[in-house]
Structures are given as C-alpha cells and as structure tokens.
Design a protein around this motif. Structure first.
Motif, mmCIF file in Angstrom:
data_model
loop_
_atom_site.group_PDB
_atom_site.id
_atom_site.type_symbol
_atom_site.label_atom_id
_atom_site.label_comp_id
_atom_site.label_asym_id
_atom_site.label_seq_id
_atom_site.Cartn_x
_atom_site.Cartn_y
_atom_site.Cartn_z
ATOM 1 N N ASP A 1 0.862 -1.177 0.000
ATOM 2 C CA ASP A 1 0.000 0.000 0.000
ATOM 3 C C ASP A 1 0.898 1.226 0.000
ATOM 4 O O ASP A 1 0.970 1.958 0.987
ATOM 5 C CB ASP A 1 -0.880 0.016 1.261
ATOM 6 N N ALA A 2 1.603 1.419 -1.092
ATOM 7 C CA ALA A 2 2.560 2.520 -1.131
ATOM 8 C C ALA A 2 2.811 2.927 -2.563
ATOM 9 O O ALA A 2 2.549 2.171 -3.493
ATOM 10 C CB ALA A 2 3.874 2.081 -0.491
ATOM 11 N N ARG A 3 3.315 4.146 -2.718
ATOM 12 C CA ARG A 3 3.628 4.627 -4.058
ATOM 13 C C ARG A 3 5.021 4.209 -4.463
ATOM 14 O O ARG A 3 5.884 4.003 -3.626
ATOM 15 C CB ARG A 3 3.524 6.155 -4.071
ATOM 16 N N MET A 4 5.194 4.136 -5.775
ATOM 17 C CA MET A 4 6.523 3.838 -6.302
ATOM 18 C C MET A 4 7.291 5.155 -6.396
ATOM 19 O O MET A 4 6.762 6.151 -6.884
ATOM 20 C CB MET A 4 6.421 3.233 -7.704
ATOM 21 N N THR A 5 8.531 5.137 -5.937
ATOM 22 C CA THR A 5 9.363 6.340 -6.022
ATOM 23 C C THR A 5 10.033 6.393 -7.397
ATOM 24 O O THR A 5 10.529 5.382 -7.888
ATOM 25 C CB THR A 5 10.437 6.313 -4.921
ATOM 26 N N LEU A 6 10.043 7.585 -7.977
ATOM 27 C CA LEU A 6 10.685 7.754 -9.278
ATOM 28 C C LEU A 6 12.173 8.034 -9.086
ATOM 29 O O LEU A 6 12.557 8.894 -8.283
ATOM 30 C CB LEU A 6 10.028 8.932 -10.007
ATOM 31 N N HIS A 7 12.991 7.271 -9.789
ATOM 32 C CA HIS A 7 14.435 7.524 -9.804
ATOM 33 C C HIS A 7 14.846 7.855 -11.234
ATOM 34 O O HIS A 7 14.294 7.311 -12.182
ATOM 35 C CB HIS A 7 15.214 6.280 -9.342
ATOM 36 N N ARG A 8 15.833 8.712 -11.406
ATOM 37 C CA ARG A 8 16.282 9.049 -12.750
ATOM 38 C C ARG A 8 17.655 8.471 -13.065
ATOM 39 O O ARG A 8 18.012 8.285 -14.209
ATOM 40 C CB ARG A 8 16.345 10.581 -12.905
ATOM 41 N N LYS A 9 18.444 8.260 -12.001
ATOM 42 C CA LYS A 9 19.805 7.762 -12.221
ATOM 43 C C LYS A 9 20.017 6.495 -11.430
ATOM 44 O O LYS A 9 20.327 6.585 -10.253
ATOM 45 C CB LYS A 9 20.833 8.811 -11.742
#
Ligand code: ADP
Ligand code: ZN
Ligand code: ZN
Length: 743
Positions: free
Chosen positions: A459-467
């Motif tokens: 029950d959580a959001r996915m964190t966006l990573h760029r590198k």
C-alpha cells in the motif's frame, strides 16, 4: 522401561546435554553424549540431527534428567569444540535477553556466536600470531615495497600480533604472505593468558587540554566505581569524544577492555582513527563491512583479552569480553541500537543489563538524549553530566523558521533560500541541504485522472528515480521501468510530484553550475569507501553544496558548512507514531549540529508552513532539552512511554483478514484466561499502518501497561499461545518488546 529404571540408566550414562538450536521454538533440546566422547563443556558447539537436518547448536547445560523417552533420545553427532566459546556471564545475558524480548531461547543463545561459528563446523582455534623472525631485516625489503615495509614496522612494534589486528590495520593477506615467504616474519605462540594481556595500556599521546565542563565530566567519570549509568548530554561539537577518550584511560591503565557502541552509520574511520592515534593498542572496529572471517578473528582476539578497545554497532554487545571495564554508548538516542527484525533487542538496554551484571560504569552520550534516558535522570537512576559549550572556538548555530506558506517553491526550495545559498557559496563556504527522501520524486501523478503509480505488492507509491531511470518501491524493493502511460486512463501525461534528493541535486546544478553539488544518500554512496572519499573531498574545504538524507546527520564533521537548509521540516511534525516528534527534533538538531563546527558561525534554516508550531519553536529558541521536558509532560499526561511500557505483536499472512483474525483469537484467549486487572491495556488488532507490504497483509495488537511485570507476564502467555496454536502456521508473527516504532 519404567521411569525409575530409565532414570537410573541415565545416571549411569551420566549426562544429557541441553542444546540451544537456531529454531523458532522457545526451548532447548536434549541429546545424549555418544560413547567415547569425554564430557563436553557448556558453551561448546555440537553437531546434532534435528529432524532430517544437521544443525550446529551450542551446549547450554548438562543434566542428568530428561523428559525425552529413552527410546527417542538421540546422541549428538559430534562435539565441535574442546573449550567453551561462550562464558557463563554471556550465557546469562543471552538467556535474560531471550526471556525479556520473548524470543526463542535457542536462537537467542546462538546469537552469542559469531556468524562463522554458526555456519562452519571447523573447530574453534586460537588466532594466529606473528612476530619478526631472527633474520628479519627491513633493509632487505625492496624500497618500493611500501606496504611490506609498513607491515614490518607494525609487527616490530606490536609483536606478537594477531592476523586480525593485521587486517584491522588494513594490510591484505598478500602483503603478509610476501613477508612470510621472504622469511621476515614467523608464526608464534599466542600471548598465553589474560594476565599477560592485562598489562597496562597508556595513552601514546596526551589528550587535549579540557575545558571546565569537560574536565568536570572526566573527573566525575574517573571517580565512578562499579555499576554507574551516566548520561553525558553534550551539544554537537562539545567534545564528547574527547571526554570518552580521557575517561577510558583509567580502565585501560588497569588492563581492562572498553566497549564503545555506536549507531550503524556512526562507525566512521575518523572515529576509529581518534582512538588509534591516542592509544597504542589493539583496536577492533566491528562494522557491517567485515567478512564473517574477519569478524570471527576479531571476536577471538577480544575473547582472549588481546584486543582492548572495541568499537562496534549493536551486535557487539554480545561479544565474550575477557575483562570488560567500561561501556560507552555514543548517540544513545539512535534507534539503530534496536534491532528491528528477528531478535528485537535494544543494545543500549542490554548494555545496561551487562554493565550491571559486571558491575562497571556505562556512559551514554548524546546531544539529543532519548526521553527514556532523560526520565531515568529525573528519577535518579542515571547521573547526568552536561557539556553546553562547543569545544574549541566554534559557536552555536543560529536557527530560523522560514515561513513557506503562500510561497511558490522551486523544486521544494523557496527563492529566498536559494539566494541565501548563493550568498554562502559566494563567500567560499559550504552548504548542506537536507531532505529525508531519496530518489527523484516520491511519485508519478497522472495529470488527466489524478491517479498515482502504486506498488502492486504494497500500500505505497513507487518512487521515481532518474539515475538510473526506474520506479522503485522503498518498502519491498520492487523495481520497474518507468511507464509511459497512466494505467487507469491511458493518458501519457504522467508527471513527477514532489522532490527527493536527486531532483534537488539536479535543480541546484542548474542554478549553481560552477559549484560542485554532492548527493549523499543510499543510492549515491553504495560502498563505505565511496562515502569516505566523498567526505574527504568535502573536508578539503572547496565550496560545495551537499544534498542528502539522514546519512548526513550522523557522526561527520563538516567544518566548512555554514548554512544548513532543512527542506521539508513539516514531514515529521504530525506523525502518528508516539515517538514521531521526538525523532523529528533529534534529527533537526543532529543535522543542525553539522553547521559551523569550526571557526565560521553556522546558520540553520527550517522551511515550514507551521512557524507557530509550539514544540518547533521551543526547539529552535531554547533547545532540545527544554523541548524534551515539554514533550515528557505531554507523554505523562497521555500515559505513553516512557511513563508506560509497551509491546506490539505483529502478524502477517497472504490473505487479507487472516492476521487480524489470528490476533483476535489471541486476544480472546488472553481475556478468557486472565482477569481484566491482570492484563495491561490491549488495543487492536488493527491493520498495520501500511496494511499490505511485500505481498503480505499485516495487523498488530498493542499492549500498554504501567509495569514491566504486567507486560512481561502477558506477553509470556501470548508467546506460549502463539507457539502452540495450530493455525499459527499460516500466519507469521513476532513480538516486539519496548518497540521504538509503533507501526
Ligand atoms: P562531539 O563528539 O561532542 O560532537 P568532538 O569530541 O568530536 O565533539 O569534538 C568536536 C571538535 O572539537 C573536534 O574537532 C575536537 O578535536 C575538538 N575539541 C574537543 N575538545 C576540545 C578541547 N578541549 N580543546 C580544543 N578542541 C577540542
Ligand atoms: Zn490517468
Ligand atoms: Zn512495494
């Protein structure tokens, strides 16, 4: 066979061994001693058959009685050690901890052994020791063999020296091998007994001249005899480490060992270096980067009494010291002292138990002590000593609450703050930007339907990573490519929402393209080495902006940082956790403490929408201790820890509702067996704060009571019920006594 006869035969057989095994059952297991084996000793390891498996266990005790029917009593397979690996004092600590934390006894006792001894059957042996051979001659070594020459000198100064000490000094086995092969060094006998080790260790250089407060603290500590808990409250940079260094002189002079417990990321080479430079003796630093073999060797050297100074993270509390004279717990408030999985012990609390058992002083140091410890001072159980001034020439930093209400933020930063950063950089100083969130952005949001990208297992959001580019769930570690389209409406308008370290780093490098921006979080600094070399660069003094998470908050000195910006102060202000506010205050003060530690004064800016928040104001105007006093008052009113004792039983299962139903049956069983007044307050079962995590549905049952005794009694009964209940197999559960985290 009649019971009496069986008993007689056992007497003739003489002995049963009671073995601690790494299994989830709260009991020991009896085995017979096979014929031909001489009586084994308590604390030695044995190999046993357990069901179909062979397990390494440890002998807890010898007995002449057993409840196991003779026909079922099996002999153990092999005795692995001729001498005990664990002594009586340590065994007592292990038993106490298993009982207190409601953890299976055998498994807890196995924790007393280093990993290698739990895994490998090879018999325990004395460590290898080395000395110079008769024909040793440093001049015969090639000039360019710098490492060999350095090792030669080390051995010359410290012989006999153990392999673990050689590794500790960062000499590889290749360098050592080269000296062996050229006949420069040879193996020798171990310095034979503790008496010999017990020789006095003197500081190899004088300590700093202490200021009045430091001197008062050191004098007080030096006068302590026997069990004596001391809380050393010293603002960051007030010279606590110098107090430790001078306080342990006496114990070392008397030939004793000293244990320094530090939080997980507080164990830095700089800290070890300060002890190494001051005392010319064997020092072990037990950090997570050690291999099982290195840890084992250090363990042996400590056990033999050879190593005098032991700097370690929480598990070091279980080591079999030969001759421990003092325990120091640095940053005693740090929650990494509590193990958060499996055996959920608190190393600070166990340190107190052990110090009491050994009748030795224990010093707990912190700029931001735990409320538990402050209450212990108030109630007279601990003595407190204060360091209110920064050592040397450093001045205390100035705090400012910066109102972000109605301000349009640029990547989380107010424009005024950005220009403030510019001012400091222009003056040639360094700036630290703190945000407790790694990754690029906490989530991706669809601009058309408003939905976010959630983890399928939590029950959580996915964190966006760029590198590198990816979505990452910080709760279960699931990683996926970045989607192009919204999974609900198909729109391609997915946008990052909010900011993490990566995004702020990116924005700051656009804004300050001539300044080096250094990001410090778990993603940017995978290895200890990477982290250390980054710290070196920073300490070279070039202007730079550090952007990072709480990795930046601990243990490191940044003498050139003059501005600290706390980006999202508010994230911690309204936590539902009992300790949320305490944790936030500690973090703010620890981060702030990085600023202006040398000659230049520091400035700390907290961005907040709640400039009137009373506790926040107390914290920044009158400091942590006043904040803590106020927080203690409200905890008392609400009858929350440390004025009450808590325990949580957590459960999880594959199907929603199972864990909760299970805990409900437990609650009913307890209430059916005991009178209401015999039980602590029980709340729940409730679904956990994040009910679904890594594909499991979680629930918890909370116990709050006014005495340790009522919590202990009830949780003992709960432990028995959970172990015996048939349906428990579809539910995984654990017991957390004195939880540091209420979720
Ligand atoms: P803390 O552990 O409380 O954060 P440290 O012991 O690391 O503080 O001290 C901070 C700095 O002050 C260090 O650089 C240390 O060398 C210096 N220092 C400590 N005590 C003294 C003293 N009595 N005189 C001069 N400098 C000191
Ligand atoms: Zn959408
Ligand atoms: Zn997840």
């Amino acid at each position: 066979m009649g019971a009496r006869l069986a008993h007689r035969i056992l007497e003739i057989l003489a002995m049963i061994v009671r073995v601690a095994l790494p299994v989830p059952l709260n009991r020991l297991f009896d085995y017979a001693i096979p014929s031909g084996v001489t009586t084994p000793c308590v604390g030695a390891r044995v190999l046993v058959k357990f069901g179909q498996r062979s397990l390494i266990g440890m002998i807890h005790s010898l007995s002449d009685q057993t409840d196991v029917p003779l026909s079922k009593l099996k002999p153990f397979e092999a005795l692995l050690d001729q001498e005990p690996l664990v002594n009586a004092e340590q065994m007592q600590l292990g038993e106490w901890a298993a009982g207190y934390y409601k953890y299976p006894l055998g498994d807890a006792l196995i924790h007393l052994l280093p990993n290698l001894a739990r895994k490998e059957q090879a018999p325990f042996s004395e460590p290898d020791y080395w000395r110079l051979s008769d024909q040793a001659d440093i001049e015969s070594l090639p000039k360019r063999a710098v490492r060999q020459r350095a090792l030669f000198t080390l051995i010359e100064n410290r012989q006999p020296i153990s392999t673990s000490t050689i590794r500790e000094a960062e000499f590889t086995s290749q360098v050592q091998k080269a000296l062996i092969e050229s006949g420069q060094i040879e193996q020798c006998d171990a310095p034979s007994n503790v008496q010999q080790h017990a020789k006095s260790v003197q500081p190899s250089r004088a300590g700093l001249a202490l200021n009045v407060e430091q001197k008062r603290a050191v004098d007080h500590i030096k006068e302590c005899e026997g069990f004596n808990p001391i809380l050393l409250i010293g603002v960051t940079g007030s010279g606590k480490t110098e107090v430790y260094l001078q306080s342990i002189e006496q114990a070392l002079a008397e030939g004793k060992q000293v244990l320094i417990l530090v939080p997980e990321i507080g164990l830095t080479p700089q800290l070890v270096e300060r002890f190494t430079v001051r005392f010319h003796t064997d020092i072990a630093s037990l950090h997570s980067g050690l291999t099982d073999r290195m840890r084992f060797e250090a363990w042996q050297s400590i056990r033999s009494g050879q190593t005098r100074i032991i700097i370690g993270t929480r598990s070091a509390i279980f080591i079999p010291f030969a001759n421990l004279g003092m325990i120091i717990i640095d940053e005693e408030h740090d929650s990494s002292f509590k193990q958060q999985e499996g055996f959920r012990y608190h190393a600070r609390d166990l340190a107190l138990v052990r110090a009491k058992q050994l009748n030795i002083p224990v010093i707990m140091g912190s700029a931001t002590p735990a409320l538990e410890s402050l209450l212990n001072v108030q109630e007279g159980r601990y003595t407190s000593l204060q360091l209110t001034l920064r050592a040397g020439r450093a001045a205390a930093p100035n705090f400012e609450l910066f109102d972000t209400k109605g301000v349009e933020l640029d990547t989380g930063l107010a424009p005024d703050i950005i220009s403030r950063i510019n001012d400091h950089i222009t003056l040639g100083n360094q700036v630290l930007v703190f945000i407790n969130r790694r990754g690029f952005a906490p989530t991706l949001t669809c601009q058309d339907c408003g939905s976010t990208v959630d983890c399928t297992r939590c029950d959580a959001r996915m964190t966006l990573h760029r590198k590198p580019p990816k979505l990452h769930c910080h709760h279960c570690d699931r990683q996926t490519p970045i989607p192009r389209n919204c999974q609900h409406c198909g729109s391609d308008q997915l946008r990052p929402t909010g900011s993490g370290t990566e995004r702020i780093e990116q924005r700051l490098s656009e804004l300050f393209n001539n300044t080096s921006i250094k990001r410090v979080d778990r993603d940017s600094t995978h290895s200890r080495q990477a982290f250390e070399s980054l710290m070196k660069e920073v300490n070279s003094g070039e202007p730079c902006i550090l952007v990072g998470t709480q990795m930046l908050a601990k243990g490191h000195h940044f003498p050139n940082v003059t501005l600290v910006v706390i980006v999202n102060t508010d994230a911690g202000l309204f936590s539902a956790d009992v300790r949320g506010m305490e944790r936030t205050a500690q973090l703010i003060m620890q981060v702030a403490g990085r600023a202006g530690r040398a000659e230049r004064p520091g400035e700390v800016v907290l961005q907040t929408q709640h400039v009137d928040h009373p506790l926040l104001n107390t914290l920044v105007t009158t400091g942590y201790l006043t904040f803590a006093e106020q927080e203690l008052v409200s905890r008392k009113q609400a009858q929350l820890p440390p004025f009450a004792f808590q325990a949580i039983i957590r459960a999880e299962a594959k199907k929603q509702g199972w864990a909760e139903a299970h805990l409900m049956r437990l609650r009913n069983a307890l209430e059916g067996t005991y009178l209401r007044e015999q039980l602590p307050m029980i709340s729940g079962p409730f679904p956990s704060y994040m009910e679904k995590r890594a594909g499991m549905y979680r629930a918890q049952l909370m116990f709050t009571g006014h005495s340790r005794k009522s919590i202990q009694g009830t949780l003992k009964a709960a432990q028995n019920w959970l172990e015996q209940d048939r349906e428990s197999s579809r539910v995984r559960w654990n017991i957390d006594i004195d939880p540091v985290d209420s979720f």
